[in-house]
Write an enzyme that holds these catalytic residues in place. Sequence first.
Site, mmCIF file in Angstrom:
data_model
loop_
_atom_site.group_PDB
_atom_site.id
_atom_site.type_symbol
_atom_site.label_atom_id
_atom_site.label_comp_id
_atom_site.label_asym_id
_atom_site.label_seq_id
_atom_site.Cartn_x
_atom_site.Cartn_y
_atom_site.Cartn_z
ATOM 1 N N HIS A 136 8.824 5.273 -5.359
ATOM 2 C CA HIS A 136 8.329 6.648 -5.249
ATOM 3 C C HIS A 136 9.481 7.506 -4.701
ATOM 4 O O HIS A 136 10.318 7.011 -3.940
ATOM 5 C CB HIS A 136 7.169 6.633 -4.257
ATOM 6 C CG HIS A 136 6.398 7.912 -4.146
ATOM 7 N ND1 HIS A 136 6.866 8.996 -3.428
ATOM 8 C CD2 HIS A 136 5.188 8.280 -4.636
ATOM 9 C CE1 HIS A 136 5.963 9.969 -3.487
ATOM 10 N NE2 HIS A 136 4.942 9.562 -4.216
ATOM 11 N N ASP A 213 7.129 0.030 1.881
ATOM 12 C CA ASP A 213 6.313 1.192 1.560
ATOM 13 C C ASP A 213 4.959 0.659 1.105
ATOM 14 O O ASP A 213 4.817 0.189 -0.023
ATOM 15 C CB ASP A 213 6.999 2.013 0.460
ATOM 16 C CG ASP A 213 6.087 3.122 -0.080
ATOM 17 O OD1 ASP A 213 4.914 3.183 0.327
ATOM 18 O OD2 ASP A 213 6.556 3.903 -0.922
ATOM 19 N N GLN A 216 0.397 2.025 -1.491
ATOM 20 C CA GLN A 216 -0.578 1.560 -2.491
ATOM 21 C C GLN A 216 -1.113 0.173 -2.160
ATOM 22 O O GLN A 216 -1.866 -0.397 -2.956
ATOM 23 C CB GLN A 216 0.053 1.542 -3.891
ATOM 24 C CG GLN A 216 0.510 2.885 -4.396
ATOM 25 C CD GLN A 216 -0.637 3.856 -4.674
ATOM 26 O OE1 GLN A 216 -1.797 3.470 -4.782
ATOM 27 N NE2 GLN A 216 -0.302 5.127 -4.779
ATOM 28 N N LYS A 239 -4.919 8.056 1.146
ATOM 29 C CA LYS A 239 -5.136 7.151 0.015
ATOM 30 C C LYS A 239 -6.070 6.008 0.401
ATOM 31 O O LYS A 239 -6.386 5.156 -0.419
ATOM 32 C CB LYS A 239 -3.800 6.587 -0.479
ATOM 33 C CG LYS A 239 -2.918 7.662 -1.116
ATOM 34 C CD LYS A 239 -1.588 7.129 -1.585
ATOM 35 C CE LYS A 239 -0.765 8.264 -2.171
ATOM 36 N NZ LYS A 239 0.591 7.844 -2.550
ATOM 37 N N CYS A 377 5.854 11.051 -9.279
ATOM 38 C CA CYS A 377 6.872 11.050 -8.223
ATOM 39 C C CYS A 377 7.763 9.821 -8.346
ATOM 40 O O CYS A 377 8.196 9.253 -7.339
ATOM 41 C CB CYS A 377 6.256 11.096 -6.825
ATOM 42 S SG CYS A 377 5.330 12.593 -6.517
#
Length: 419
Positions: A136, A213, A216, A239, A377
């Site tokens: 991202h 990261d 998700q 999220k 992104c």
Amino acid sequence: MKASTTKEPTVTPIPFELEKIRADFPMLSQTVNGKPLVYLDNAATSQKPRAVIDRIMRYYTEEYATVRRSIHKLSEKATLAYEGTRKRIAQFLNAPSERNIVYTKGTTEGINLVVHGFGGKFLQAGDEILIGATEHHANIVPWQMLCARNGAKLRVIPCHETGELMLDEYEKLLTDKTKIVSVQYVSNALGTIHPIKQMIALAHAKGIPFLVDGAQAAPHMNVNVQDLDCDWFVFSGHKACGPTGIGVLYGKEDMLNRMDPFLGGGDMIESVTFEKTTYAPIPHKFEAGTPAIADVIGLGAALEYLSGIGMENIAAQEHALLEYGTEVLAAIPGLRIIGTAPTKAAIISFTIRGVHPHDIGTLLDQEGVAIRAGHHCAQPAMQRFCVPATARASFSFYNKKEEIDVLAAAIKKTIEVFT
Ligand SMILES: *Cc1c(COP(=O)(O)O)cnc(C)c1O
């Protein structure tokens, strides 16, 4: 297609009462363009259950005060809820202690904090930063900004046609010059679940710290930061059924202690004179100024809600939706799924021959179906697959099979309009 080759799409039993869960989300009963909303843009942001909305409302209507500064009863109560959420997050990630949990605005700020507080302090000209090919922008741009300041170099782990990172290339890229690796757990553009635990072990074998990261990952699967052994892990509240404007940075205690704070101000200090300031202990060292108290408390309610359903159940239901969605969409002539790794989160990126992704998005919207169309992104990831953009359907545990049927019907209608 011949009838004999058509097989029934996979149907897996749902591990919880889906209609009861759906009733928890007021947005799911909205209509869009006169059609029932089919919300399949969960990788961009998730809808909020009543428990989160009510908890924020209760704080503002019955408990509102600031935290940590005042000694009156209300402030004490707010501080308890605010610091209590830190404990809940530590449990959610299986962190050793709430001292490992820093509040941020979101994944983006969490990465920037590590870039600034660790990269800015310890990296020098010629040092290398290693990221993945499908990151991202939040895990690309801050590193580039650091490189521009200190002459460090950004290196990229290439990926296969499936969207999986090339592990043999990764091993070759881990050298004496590598000072940090920063890779997404799950790709928001393609859905790939990367073998992050194995990648961390390879970096650590060479003494290189690793930032995950987890934007998700945290909302969709069990995350155990101690088992992964990552040095840092970041995610966003919005999220994970929580509010916008709040996120989490997990860091190992020694890493957080070694890092410089990013912002200076109130609440992050131990003592201040005009000559010298000493910082508060972690995690407060990184939290200057009056924080997003309502959003922290809302995030606490969101994680409680997710844990109540069970992360295994969430992962199982979303996996079933991924399997069903993949079968249904792959059967549509002219539709190409981008991102075909064997281990994927419930994200399906696709293109349709002869139809621009934005037109797909617009036509689906007329049918009440919300998906994302664009570069997600992740422009370099799009370049890797030689497409300017994709359409992306991303599922959450509150989605149902019937909504995928609506998606498929709307896609077929779109193809008829354009071809
Ligand atoms: C959404 C996302 C981000 C950025 O999160 P923000 O909430 O916008 O800060 C970073 N990485 C991945 C993989 C994402 O999906």
